[in-house]
Design a protein around this motif. Structure first.
Motif: not given
Lengths: 226, 393
Positions: B93-103
């Protein structure tokens, strides 16, 4: 990097009788995989790890996939002898009829490994292992002795899919608690009925609450809605 | 380096070389078994370490997971490809944007979707802003765990607040951004927003200078972290460690350089490497990576082109990829974040797997902690930089 066919040839040159099969990936990503036989899996993995050209030293991702039993309906043409009256005379005639037959294709559990090379900076090479069935023969050899990164991931697969990894140094549940019985990531997993149903005035909720109370004994669910 | 390379060739031939070593208690002290956590503040969440102590020395350490387990992967199998994007926000939850990106990257590989140039630039900008705030924050928390209550962490929070304000302006949410879609991004950035980013990025080098001047040569920090929690490079690679943890051990493996994903080839940046693989190196690597991220941001903000932000052919709602599978991974701030998807042609993924860097980086936690003092465990765990939302999923 080598293609899967070249890797397969290299494996078969190094490990005689390895019996590696190429599994084609129909999607546009083009990540084809190699299906290993359990009796040679460790040897093949060791070759992939140690080979100077491949040098697959980074096991990135290990995961399980559940493929349940599949019921396949097929239309089969069957010839059988039928007694008919033709022109008032009883005769035995051969007749071809189309019949739907159901066949059950046995399911299995699958482990997928994604290998990369830190030294050569290439990858992925995708490996697969399959269990014999989904109930009692669920062992596959563990690759943790070769790649430590499989340790927690194989524990997770054991926990959530119920695949037993022989040769794993510490095979315990990792995410669910020790007393937990089932394997939640299987496709046929049914959630345990451990809720307290609020008896709202919906028929189906009241029915579930009643069933739940009967199952769990009168003590549970008492006092709800007061 | 040649020496250690030959050493590793010898070591890896010995069976069990990659297992945690056995430590004998010295003297006749009784072993003390302590459960560190799950509510210990230094565990950054709900995480337990069952520790056996001989005096102050760690003899054995077993991490216990699952307190935050919600079977994220099963949830992903039960809903459409699009519906999983907001859930990926909640992993790390600190880096939500990189999680979006990987998915999004994994789904794009699965469906063969192209991403327009402007969307790639926007992804790089928000991704590197995420890296800046994550590294500033993780260093802040590390120093906080060491006992320096407040000051460095508040410096980090001050900068993070500016970045989160930018995220809020762009995506409508500070932390749960839900910004990327397969085939591009959800909303376009306005010229005012880009000017706002330029302003914040222009202030970041001064923050990095201030942070480094405050911390790098601090005597207590050096005494507490140098030579503590050493991770040898061969073990780091074998145990699947990625991200700053791996690079602090001197292994040059940054997916932005290796995989050439997105448009990272266009930017000029360096991959900082450590020499010793101790806690100090991990701390230092994060500060150096923060500077490289600022440099990437400056370049991206200079050349961002106009144009569409979504592939016009991409189908977001009712997306049904052809049967097949794909594994996509990016260099998230915490390490290699990967998504493995199998499609059977239906609207939901048949298999949805997250490769969590935080969990796999913890594989070597015991090795790093053995023989160290119990107070150092807190620092070593802090230097791995975990988020429990991703460890337990």
């Amino acid at each position: 990097m080598k293609t899967v066919e070249e890797i397969k040839a290299a494996i078969e040159a190094a490990v005689p009788g390895a019996g590696v099969e190429v599994m084609q990936n129909p999607g546009p990503s083009g990540q084809h995989s190699l299906l290993l036989k359990p009796e040679h899996a460790l040897e093949v993995a060791k070759f992939l790890h140690d080979d100077a050209e491949l040098a697959l030293d980074h096991l990135s991702n290990v995961t399980g996939v559940d493929w349940p039993d599949k019921e396949i309906a097929e239309k089969v043409k069957v010839t059988r002898q039928v007694t008919k009256s033709v022109d008032g005379v009883e005769q035995t005639v051969e007749e071809t009829v189309e019949e739907t037959r159901k066949r059950v294709e046995p399911g299995y559990l699958e482990v997928v490994y994604h290998l990369f090379s830190v030294a050569k900076k290439h990858g992925p090479v995708v490996l697969r292992q399959r269990t014999q069935n989904r109930s009692d023969k669920v062992e596959v050899p563990s690759l943790t002795p070769l790649w430590r990164s499989a340790e927690f991931q194989e524990r997770e697969i054991f926990d959530l899919f119920g695949i037993v990894f022989t040769g794993h140094p510490d095979l315990r549940r990792i995410l669910m608690w020790d007393g937990f019985k089932d394997h939640p990531m299987r496709k046929d997993y049914v959630e345990p009925d451990d809720f307290e149903y609020e008896p709202t005035a919906h028929d189906e909720v009241l029915k579930r609450a009643q069933e739940h109370r009967a199952r769990a004994g009168a003590a549970v669910g008492e006092g709800a809605g007061q | 380096m040649t020496n250690s390379a030959t050493q590793s060739a010898i070591n890896t031939q010995v069976e069990g070389w990659n297992r945690p070593r056995e430590i004998e208690p010295d003297g006749d002290n009784e072993l003390l078994e302590v459960a560190m956590g799950p509510h210990h503040p230094s565990t950054h969440g709900v995480f337990r370490m069952d520790v056996a102590l001989d005096g102050e020395r760690i003899i054995r350490l077993k991490p216990v997971f699952g307190y935050l387990h919600r079977n994220h992967e099963k949830l992903g199998e039960g809903q459409t490809y699009l519906a999983s994007i907001p859930y990926t926000d909640r992993l790390d939850y600190i880096c939500s944007l990189t999680n979006n990106w990987a998915y999004a990257l994994a789904v794009e590989k699965l469906g063969g979707i192209e991403v327009p140039e402007r969307a790639e630039y926007l992804r790089v900008i928000v991704g590197e802003l995420t890296r800046v705030q994550n590294h500033a924050l993780s260093v802040g928390f590390l120093i906080q765990d060491m006992g320096a209550s407040g000051t460095p962490l508040m410096y980090a929070f001050r900068e993070r607040e500016k970045i989160l304000d930018l995220f809020e302006q762009l995506t409508g949410s500070r932390m749960m951004c839900n910004y990327m879609r397969f085939g591009g991004c959800r909303v376009d950035a306005s010229a005012e927003w880009l000017d706002g980013v330029r302003k914040v990025v222009a202030g970041l080098p001064a923050f990095a200078d201030e942070y480094e001047a405050l911390l790098c040569t601090n005597e207590i920090l050096m005494a507490r972290t140098q030579g503590v929690g050493i991770l040898p490079p061969e073990l780091a690679v074998n145990a699947g460690a990625t991200g700053p943890l791996l690079r602090a051990s001197g292994v040059n493996y940054d997916l932005r350089k290796v995989d050439h994903y997105s448009i990272y080839d266009r930017f000029d940046f360096k991959v900082p490497l450590g020499d010793h693989g101790d806690v100090y190196d991990r701390f230092m690597i994060r500060l150096l990576e923060l500077r490289q991220s600022i440099w990437i941001l400056e370049q991206a903000l200079k050349d961002i082109p106009g144009g569409p932000i979504m592939d016009p052919k991409a189908k977001i709602r009712g997306f049904r990829p052809k049967p097949g599978e794909a594994y996509g991974r990016i260099e998230a701030p915490k390490g290699e974040l990967g998504f493995y998807l199998i499609s059977d042609g239906g609207p939901n993924p048949y298999r949805y797997r997250v490769r969590p860097p935080s969990l796999i980086n913890l594989t070597v936690l015991e090795d790093m902690c053995l023989g160290q003092n119990v107070a150092d465990v807190v620092l070593i765990l802090g230097s791995v930089d975990i988020v429990l939302g991703e460890v337990d999923r």
